[in-house]
Scaffold this active site. Structure first.
Site, short mmCIF file in Angstrom:
data_model
loop_
_atom_site.label_atom_id
_atom_site.label_comp_id
_atom_site.label_asym_id
_atom_site.label_seq_id
_atom_site.Cartn_x
_atom_site.Cartn_y
_atom_site.Cartn_z
N HIS A 206 0.85 -1.19 0.00
CA HIS A 206 0.00 0.00 0.00
C HIS A 206 0.89 1.24 0.00
CE1 HIS A 206 -2.48 3.11 2.29
NE2 HIS A 206 -3.13 2.93 1.17
N SER A 207 0.60 2.18 -0.89
CA SER A 207 1.30 3.47 -0.92
C SER A 207 2.81 3.27 -1.08
CB SER A 207 0.94 4.25 0.36
OG SER A 207 1.39 5.58 0.30
N LEU A 208 3.62 3.81 -0.16
CA LEU A 208 5.07 3.67 -0.26
C LEU A 208 5.50 2.21 -0.21
CD1 LEU A 208 7.84 5.15 -0.35
CD2 LEU A 208 7.81 5.14 2.14
N SER B 9 4.23 -0.24 -1.74
CA SER B 9 4.23 -0.81 -3.09
C SER B 9 5.51 -0.43 -3.84
CB SER B 9 3.00 -0.33 -3.86
OG SER B 9 3.03 1.07 -4.06
N PHE C 199 -1.64 -1.15 -4.10
CA PHE C 199 -2.84 -0.40 -3.74
C PHE C 199 -2.47 1.07 -3.54
CE2 PHE C 199 -3.73 -4.54 -1.30
CZ PHE C 199 -4.22 -5.15 -2.43
#
Length: 710
Positions: free
Chosen positions: A344-346, A348, A503
């Site tokens: 998720h976010s960073l 990924s 995500f």
């Protein structure tokens, strides 16, 4: 005390009672032992909550307790194997992550709490006393029993349906006063079936696939400031409900069990390096809370772009995933499924950088090189066909294909070669002029200042082979996806992930900032063949990937179908209104065209000529009609968009998937921007896509295909 012992302990009936009266009394006042259920205590913000184990776990704990081995340090796995219960210590301990130990209790009697009206279990010792008093009261039909709890509170058993718990007004003082029945009474219940507790059935024992989930910036992962562990718990619970709703047939046929999701936490390791102390010394005292929030969350992005702390982060993520994988295999020796990863976010971006720096096995590398060469060759032939179409020489496509002529070979052709291929003089001149003009443009581009050496890729980097093999390499169209990465020693994973799910991911933005303008369509992650970029339309952190692979074509991301099998109502309405406006516009243009044709019609004497001209104009109008409808987006165009070739990064399948916003979110994009970035943990549509893609690798599909799904 077991049921048999309790029945043996029942006092005998009065001798004066006649046999018939005794039978009636026994029937009316028959005692049945209470069925216990196991609970554990969860402490949140200094508040205790007693949560029931699933029916499956409670039965397993009761069985272990009944075996008489609870005097030993017997360990019972619960919650799908993620927690162990130590029966002797009455403790629940997390297996895969650090968490405060929870108290476990075998519960039979409950009283209603003060604050939230939730029922709280009595201690096991006092519950036994209550049960004995209840058994005597039922057997002898003697009620109004009064008991005093260890905390000097009064419990009165009025009858089987009415039992109350009184808080004392005051404890005993110097005058020796005792607790009274005064104060607000609380309801007392016997047995878990009487307190309306939500008891889950339990999780399937069979695990088909393992997914590691890596969080983004900060210790909190959603708008309620919950940890990655709590958010992944939600994601797992949603997955269980989606399995029951959309994979029912496969479950009934025992083809599938469930997917296990395990959280990977790197934030605590990063901030335990002492960097927080260093930051504290230089942080200004004003707006204290905001500054601490920034230090704890936003600065994680800067830490990742620092070579020192980037190494700490990638080491932590890789070692934690390897540790969890080994521990999972130890606890599940029969597991034969695959492993996927989600970020998720960073998180990924961290996973993407790790995956781009994994080393494929030598035999796989050779196979991928052969596949890359074949794909590159086919792509080159297609490019030659496109060039011939531009030059209006499509009739010679078969000749060039027969000679296996790709773009690079075409640019090496001389007039003699084309003549030998049987190309006439006119087409030869067109082709040679095209080749010479393109060559001049390339020479000018290469001579321009600032272009020399721009296409450099590190030796051995993941895309070096693609840069060397592609015919466009000299034009600097493709850059190594590892370009601009922070200098770090990226560890290797002990497994090859099946799919990578991102995500709300900023991967596209970071690649662009690092200087990567295009991703080679032939590129794929060395050890992972699947990649899905999933985002909410209002997520301010999310960026697309596909336009970096196919920059010359404008197309929408794939719309994730709703888990109930249709578009949200407001989106259908919006699409319907758009279609209606396009139809109205087309009808109006058609009417104007007919009116204009009637005004410009030739005079009557030349009827025959005029009719011929009108037919010609009408035919021309029909031919031009598609050009006058640029706004129209028919279903065929949308189908073509879903079939766009976006390269090998996801095995030839689409990469970008957008969620459908909720009706309330469509009123104001800015209000729901933050929620859009944190919505994935409880998103049924996201979870269903993850499950669908995972089980598709095993040949298992949804009960009913969702409309619009690939």
């Amino acid at each position: 005390m077991s049921a048999q012992e309790q029945q043996q302990a029942q006092p005998p009936l009065p001798a004066a009672a006649a046999p018939s009266e005794a039978a009636e009394l026994d029937a009316a006042n028959r005692y049945e032992a209470v069925v216990p259920h196991w609970f554990y205590c969860k402490v949140t913000d200094s508040r205790e909550r007693w949560i029931p184990f699933s029916t499956q776990d409670s039965e397993r704990l009761e069985e272990a307790h009944g075996s008489g081995r609870d005097k030993e340090d017997l360990v019972v796995p619960t919650s799908g194997g993620r927690y162990d219960v130590h029966l002797k210590k009455r403790q629940r301990v997390a297996v895969y992550w650090e968490e405060k130990v929870s108290e476990v209790r075998r519960c039979t009697w409950f009283y209603k709490g003060d604050k939230d009206n939730k029922y709280i279990p009595y201690s096991e010792t006092f519950s036994k006393e209550l049960e004995e008093a209840y058994m005597i009261a039922v057997t002898l039909d003697e009620w109004k029993k009064k008991l005093e709890s260890p905390s000097r509170e009064i419990i009165i058993l009025h009858n089987p349906k009415l039992m109350v718990h009184y808080h004392p007004v005051a404890t005993s003082d110097d005058w020796g006063s005792t607790p009274t029945e005064q104060g607000r009474p609380r309801t007392v219940k016997r047995g878990v079936e009487n307190i309306a507790a939500e008891i889950p059935n339990g999780e399937p024992l069979q695990i088909d696939h393992l997914v590691f989930v890596v969080h983004g910036i900060g210790p909190a992962c959603d708008i309620r400031f919950r940890s990655i562990i709590q958010c992944v718990n939600d994601f797992r619970n949603v997955s269980l409900s989606m399995l029951q709703a959309h994979f029912k047939k496969a479950q009934e046929q025992q083809q599938i069990g469930r997917v296990e999701f395990l959280p990977v936490n790197w934030h605590s390791s990063l901030h335990s390096t002492g960097v927080d102390v260093d930051l504290e010394r230089i942080t200004l005292p004003s707006i204290n809370r905001l500054r601490h929030f920034i230090n704890d969350t936003i600065l994680d992005v800067f830490f990742y772009n620092s070579s020192t702390y980037c190494q700490t982060i990638v080491d932590t993520v890789a070692s934690e995933m390897n540790r969890l994988y080994q521990l999972f295999l130890q606890r599940n020796p029969l597991f034969k499924g695959g492993v996927s990863i989600a970020g998720h976010s960073l998180g990924s971006l961290i996973l993407f950088d790790l995956l781009t720096n994994q080393k494929a096995a030598p035999e796989e590398d050779e196979h991928s090189e052969e596949g890359s060469r074949t794909t590159s060759s086919n792509r080159g032939i297609e490019e030659v066909k496109e060039i011939l179409k531009k030059l209006e020489l499509s009739e010679y496509c078969d000749v060039f294909e027969k000679e296996k002529m790709d773009r690079q070979a075409l640019f090496l052709c001389t007039e003699k070669n084309l003549k030998e291929m049987g190309i006439p003089l006119g087409p030869r001149m067109k082709i040679l002029h095209y080749i010479s003009s393109k060559t001049e443009m390339q020479d000018q581009s290469a001579a321009a200042p600032g272009h020399s050496g721009e296409c450099r890729a590190e030796p051995g980097s993941p895309l070096q082979r693609d840069l060397d093999s592609t015919d466009d390499g000299r034009n600097c169209q493709y850059r190594d996806v590892g370009l601009g990465q922070v200098s770090a020693n990226y560890p290797q994973l002990n497994y090859k992930p099946t799919i990578f799910f991102a995500f709300g991911s900023p991967i596209g933005m970071f690649l662009t900032v690092r200087g990567v303008k295009r991703i080679n369509p032939n590129y794929s992650l060395p050890t992972c063949k699947g990649f899905f970029n999933i985002f909410h339309p209002f997520d301010p952190v999310a960026y697309r990937i596909e336009p970096m692979i196919v920059p010359d074509l404008e197309f929408e991301p794939m719309l994730l179908p709703h888990h109930k099998g249709r578009k949200r109502m407001h989106l259908e309405l919006k699409e319907g209104l758009t279609r209606m406006s396009v139809d109205l516009k087309n009808n109006l243009l058609g009417s104007l065209r007919v009116a204009w044709q009637s005004f410009t019609r030739a005079p009557l004497p030349a009827v025959e000529a005029a009719s011929t001209d009108a037919e010609a104009e009408a035919e021309a109008g029909v031919e031009k009609q598609p050009d006058t409808k640029p706004d129209e987006t028919p279903a065929a165009v949308k189908e073509e968009a879903s079939l766009v070739n976006v390269g090998r990064l996801n095995g030839g399948n689409r990469i970008d998937y957008v969620l459908q916003e909720k009706p309330i979110e469509s009123f104001n994009e800015y209000l729901f921007a933050l929620q859009g970035h944190l919505c994935y943990w409880e998103s049924e549509d996201t979870v269903l896509l993850v499950l669908k893609e995972i089980y598709q690798t095993q040949g298992i599909t949804l009960d009913q295909p969702l409309p619009g799904s690939q």
